[in-house]
Write an enzyme that holds these catalytic residues in place. Sequence first.
Site, PDB file in Angstrom:
ATOM      1  N   HIS A 163     -14.953   6.038 -27.134  1.00  0.00           N
ATOM      2  CA  HIS A 163     -14.425   5.115 -28.152  1.00  0.00           C
ATOM      3  C   HIS A 163     -13.082   5.596 -28.693  1.00  0.00           C
ATOM      4  O   HIS A 163     -12.321   4.816 -29.265  1.00  0.00           O
ATOM      5  CB  HIS A 163     -15.435   5.009 -29.295  1.00  0.00           C
ATOM      6  CG  HIS A 163     -15.468   3.671 -29.961  1.00  0.00           C
ATOM      7  ND1 HIS A 163     -14.362   2.847 -30.040  1.00  0.00           N
ATOM      8  CD2 HIS A 163     -16.457   3.019 -30.617  1.00  0.00           C
ATOM      9  CE1 HIS A 163     -14.689   1.739 -30.708  1.00  0.00           C
ATOM     10  NE2 HIS A 163     -15.947   1.821 -31.056  1.00  0.00           N
ATOM     11  N   ASP A 383     -15.950  -9.203 -10.652  1.00  0.00           N
ATOM     12  CA  ASP A 383     -16.296  -9.377  -9.233  1.00  0.00           C
ATOM     13  C   ASP A 383     -15.468  -8.404  -8.402  1.00  0.00           C
ATOM     14  O   ASP A 383     -14.253  -8.532  -8.308  1.00  0.00           O
ATOM     15  CB  ASP A 383     -16.009 -10.827  -8.826  1.00  0.00           C
ATOM     16  CG  ASP A 383     -16.255 -11.084  -7.351  1.00  0.00           C
ATOM     17  OD1 ASP A 383     -16.755 -10.179  -6.648  1.00  0.00           O
ATOM     18  OD2 ASP A 383     -15.934 -12.199  -6.901  1.00  0.00           O
TER      19      ASP A 383
END
Length: 446
Positions: A163, A383
């Site tokens: 983070h 994808d």
Amino acid sequence: MSSSVSRLVSSVCKKIIKPYSPTPISLRCHKLSYLDQMVGGIYIPLAFFYPKLSNTWSNKPNNVVSQHLEKSLSKVLTYYYPFAGKLNDNISIDCNDNGVEFFITKINCPMSEIFNHPYFEKHNLVYPTEVINNQYTYEGSLAVFQLSHFSCGGIAISMCLSHKVGDGYTFNNFMNHWATMARNALSSEIYPISPKFDGSFYFPPTKDEDSSNVSNNNIVPQREECVSKGFSISSSKLTALKARVINESKVQNPSDTEVVSAFLYQRAMATKKLVNSSSIRPSLLHQAVNLRPPLPKNTMGNICSLFSILTKEEKEMDLAQVVSKLRKEKEEVKQKYKNAKIEELLPITLEQYRKANDLLVNNSCYDLYRFSSLITFPSYDVDFGWGKPEKVISPLSTSNPPIKNMFVLMDDKNRDGVNLTCSMKKQDMLAFERDEELLRFASPTS
């Protein structure tokens, strides 16, 4: 992770993937912004599941799939170079191209067994064990990846990103950029956003000698023993909730995030009341806000603000009323940033965090509910060349241990419903997951 679950994992292989091109000298020292300094060093997990690869890939050996991912990961790290570097205290990242860890595993069960587990324990199998067990203290690379091969032929690709380097928007851009790079091996497709790690320009860091003090105001919550579960709200149920809000309030175009957040907050308060056999406990809702815009969409890092609403009495629990409060607070925050000069961005943001923190400190007996929405983020577009994911497991649902009263919202695969994960203390979850009003609109997914 229990021993019976961990036994399902075999053939763990670890590699180090370095950026394809060396990071220029001018970018070698990445200064953390003030917001980066505020955020704790937790690793945020995100996993993408592909039950069946396209015909082009289905018969290829596992090592070919791995090499495809490794090559494209190396190329995308050239653009996201801080992830391949080393954190220098709470001041900067030395972008030295040390690389990121990449694990390859075999999981000896079908993917369906992961999805059908009642809680999230088995989901942790698709993440590197050392990271998921030490998300707050892990000292390896700032980004860690795992490719998992299931016995059914499906695969999962997971990442755990620090983070300190960025927020959910940054992580989603990274994954989509990586996937585009992978597909680009066979086409001329170009990713539309060229990332810039220039958050310190908008949110200047504190002086070096004061940097350790910033983290004392850590905005990542403390850990507690909790359990996590997943739910989904279908398109028709979401439409019904929105209709209720529109009919009972002046908010005529409630967003998915507003309606679902308000509904979950309402049901969590109601079921907590039953657990305690008392009147409603005063509660706070914290909602993270992406600041792109007004900041450029290619700005990476922690570029978020925060707003809160307070609920003290039972009459304030009405769904339409909660949505109206959320809309009012959100619009006020947007207005503050709309015409702000660059030098005003940090003071405005710190004031938002201070207001939220003061509400909590001054009302320490209140329940706090945290909401983070990834709705509209293109998570289901990731994808790599073999089709889009069947399922995406959202951040923080797999935190170890989970964060109490944390809710993460995401689009479903069809982009017309909402998937959500929530973490609560076990006794609160038992009441929450049996709440009749909740189950009228939300279906358990795990």
